[in-house]
Each structure stands twice: as structure tokens, then as C-alpha cells.
Design a protein around this motif. Structure first.
Motif, mmCIF file in Angstrom:
data_model
loop_
_atom_site.group_PDB
_atom_site.id
_atom_site.type_symbol
_atom_site.label_atom_id
_atom_site.label_comp_id
_atom_site.label_asym_id
_atom_site.label_seq_id
_atom_site.Cartn_x
_atom_site.Cartn_y
_atom_site.Cartn_z
ATOM 1 N N MET A 151 78.620 86.522 -11.805
ATOM 2 C CA MET A 151 79.436 86.690 -12.913
ATOM 3 C C MET A 151 80.648 87.594 -12.440
ATOM 4 O O MET A 151 80.571 88.695 -11.764
ATOM 5 C CB MET A 151 78.553 87.355 -13.951
ATOM 6 N N ASP A 152 81.600 87.271 -13.071
ATOM 7 C CA ASP A 152 82.899 88.260 -12.783
ATOM 8 C C ASP A 152 83.023 89.211 -13.875
ATOM 9 O O ASP A 152 82.260 89.416 -14.500
ATOM 10 C CB ASP A 152 84.331 87.155 -12.667
ATOM 11 N N ALA A 153 83.948 90.070 -13.479
ATOM 12 C CA ALA A 153 84.086 91.330 -14.312
ATOM 13 C C ALA A 153 84.419 91.025 -15.765
ATOM 14 O O ALA A 153 83.695 91.628 -16.619
ATOM 15 C CB ALA A 153 85.241 92.139 -13.674
ATOM 16 N N THR A 154 85.163 90.064 -15.944
ATOM 17 C CA THR A 154 85.358 89.560 -17.293
ATOM 18 C C THR A 154 84.153 89.228 -18.077
ATOM 19 O O THR A 154 84.062 89.466 -19.195
ATOM 20 C CB THR A 154 86.348 88.358 -17.516
ATOM 21 N N GLY A 155 83.364 88.217 -17.285
ATOM 22 C CA GLY A 155 82.192 87.535 -17.842
ATOM 23 C C GLY A 155 81.097 88.836 -18.205
ATOM 24 O O GLY A 155 80.321 88.838 -19.295
ATOM 25 N N TYR A 156 80.964 89.605 -17.236
ATOM 26 C CA TYR A 156 80.128 90.780 -17.329
ATOM 27 C C TYR A 156 80.615 91.935 -18.616
ATOM 28 O O TYR A 156 79.809 92.297 -19.654
ATOM 29 C CB TYR A 156 80.093 91.846 -16.057
ATOM 30 N N PHE A 157 81.968 91.978 -18.919
ATOM 31 C CA PHE A 157 82.516 92.703 -19.899
ATOM 32 C C PHE A 157 82.175 92.188 -21.371
ATOM 33 O O PHE A 157 81.387 92.807 -22.192
ATOM 34 C CB PHE A 157 84.080 92.893 -19.931
ATOM 35 N N LEU A 158 82.358 90.810 -21.224
ATOM 36 C CA LEU A 158 82.076 90.072 -22.443
ATOM 37 C C LEU A 158 80.567 90.197 -22.787
ATOM 38 O O LEU A 158 80.007 90.146 -24.028
ATOM 39 C CB LEU A 158 82.434 88.352 -22.248
ATOM 40 N N ALA A 159 79.730 89.820 -21.939
ATOM 41 C CA ALA A 159 78.387 90.023 -22.275
ATOM 42 C C ALA A 159 77.946 91.365 -22.583
ATOM 43 O O ALA A 159 76.977 91.467 -23.319
ATOM 44 C CB ALA A 159 77.456 89.767 -20.588
ATOM 45 N N VAL A 160 78.295 92.315 -22.133
ATOM 46 C CA VAL A 160 77.988 93.874 -22.672
ATOM 47 C C VAL A 160 78.535 93.865 -23.834
ATOM 48 O O VAL A 160 78.014 94.467 -24.931
ATOM 49 C CB VAL A 160 78.732 94.841 -21.778
ATOM 50 N N TYR A 161 80.025 93.332 -24.199
ATOM 51 C CA TYR A 161 80.628 93.582 -25.442
ATOM 52 C C TYR A 161 79.605 92.756 -26.604
ATOM 53 O O TYR A 161 79.444 93.362 -27.724
ATOM 54 C CB TYR A 161 81.660 93.166 -25.466
ATOM 55 N N ASN A 162 79.315 91.666 -26.329
ATOM 56 C CA ASN A 162 78.293 90.736 -27.221
ATOM 57 C C ASN A 162 77.113 91.503 -27.580
ATOM 58 O O ASN A 162 76.517 91.495 -28.740
ATOM 59 C CB ASN A 162 78.070 89.424 -26.709
ATOM 60 N N GLU A 163 76.544 92.179 -26.345
ATOM 61 C CA GLU A 163 75.145 92.785 -26.593
ATOM 62 C C GLU A 163 75.489 94.034 -27.433
ATOM 63 O O GLU A 163 74.660 94.259 -28.350
ATOM 64 C CB GLU A 163 74.566 93.382 -25.137
ATOM 65 N N THR A 164 76.582 94.802 -27.347
ATOM 66 C CA THR A 164 76.979 95.968 -28.147
ATOM 67 C C THR A 164 77.008 95.412 -29.739
ATOM 68 O O THR A 164 76.406 96.107 -30.649
ATOM 69 C CB THR A 164 78.299 96.575 -27.855
ATOM 70 N N LEU A 165 77.555 94.479 -29.927
ATOM 71 C CA LEU A 165 77.901 93.915 -31.255
ATOM 72 C C LEU A 165 76.666 93.528 -31.834
ATOM 73 O O LEU A 165 76.513 93.910 -32.916
ATOM 74 C CB LEU A 165 78.857 92.688 -31.086
ATOM 75 N N ARG A 166 75.856 92.886 -31.043
ATOM 76 C CA ARG A 166 74.487 92.510 -31.554
ATOM 77 C C ARG A 166 73.589 93.753 -31.862
ATOM 78 O O ARG A 166 73.063 93.714 -33.057
ATOM 79 C CB ARG A 166 73.627 91.833 -30.455
ATOM 80 N N LEU A 167 73.684 94.769 -31.189
ATOM 81 C CA LEU A 167 72.846 95.812 -31.399
ATOM 82 C C LEU A 167 73.423 96.609 -32.644
ATOM 83 O O LEU A 167 72.843 97.289 -33.371
ATOM 84 C CB LEU A 167 72.878 97.010 -30.163
ATOM 85 N N ARG A 168 74.567 96.682 -32.622
ATOM 86 C CA ARG A 168 75.347 97.320 -33.973
ATOM 87 C C ARG A 168 74.821 96.769 -35.226
ATOM 88 O O ARG A 168 74.616 97.244 -36.295
ATOM 89 C CB ARG A 168 76.854 97.286 -33.728
ATOM 90 N N ALA A 169 75.000 95.355 -35.249
ATOM 91 C CA ALA A 169 74.400 94.438 -36.535
ATOM 92 C C ALA A 169 73.183 94.896 -36.616
ATOM 93 O O ALA A 169 72.736 94.883 -37.845
ATOM 94 C CB ALA A 169 74.775 93.245 -36.079
ATOM 95 N N GLU A 170 72.102 94.808 -35.666
ATOM 96 C CA GLU A 170 70.697 95.229 -35.644
ATOM 97 C C GLU A 170 70.656 96.445 -36.342
ATOM 98 O O GLU A 170 69.845 96.637 -37.326
ATOM 99 C CB GLU A 170 69.968 95.050 -34.749
ATOM 100 N N ARG A 171 71.428 97.525 -36.008
ATOM 101 C CA ARG A 171 71.179 98.712 -36.378
ATOM 102 C C ARG A 171 71.626 99.005 -37.908
ATOM 103 O O ARG A 171 71.005 99.760 -38.628
ATOM 104 C CB ARG A 171 72.240 99.721 -35.631
#
Length: 58
Positions: free
Chosen positions: A1-21
Motif C-alpha cells: 500500500m502506498d502513502a496515498t492508500g494508507y492515508f485514505l484507509a486511515v481517513y476512512n477509519e477516522t470517519l467511521r469512528l466519528r460516525a460511531e461516536r
């Protein structure tokens, strides 16, 4: 996974956690409101009851 893919994965997880919160916080607010209504109902019942010393003979 390149840096962009990693960033998008982390960003998507952040959004998911915010929604869950937000869902959890909404549930907490609803439960607190329900508990407050129950407390007020119980207090109203207590306030409407006549204590034995105040009872009038029939």
C-alpha cells in the motif's frame, strides 16, 4: 500500500469512528433524557401522595 492508500484507509477509519461516536453520544443523550423523565415522574408521584400523618379521618 502506498502513502496515498494508507492515508485514505486511515481517513476512512477516522470517519467511521466519528460516525460511531456520534451514534453513541446520541444514545447517551436519549438515555439521559429518558432517565430524567422517569425521575420527574417518580417525584410527581411522591409529591401527590398523602403522608399517613396528613390523612383525614372519614
Amino acid at each position: 500500500m502506498d502513502a496515498t492508500g494508507y492515508f485514505l484507509a486511515v481517513y476512512n477509519e477516522t470517519l467511521r469512528l466519528r460516525a460511531e461516536r456520534q451514534l453513541i453520544l446520541a444514545a447517551v443523550r436519549a438515555e439521559r433524557a429518558r432517565a430524567q423523565r422517569v425521575r420527574l415522574e417518580i417525584q410527581a408521584i411522591r409529591d401527590s401522595q398523602i403522608s399517613p400523618g396528613e390523612a383525614q379521618p372519614v
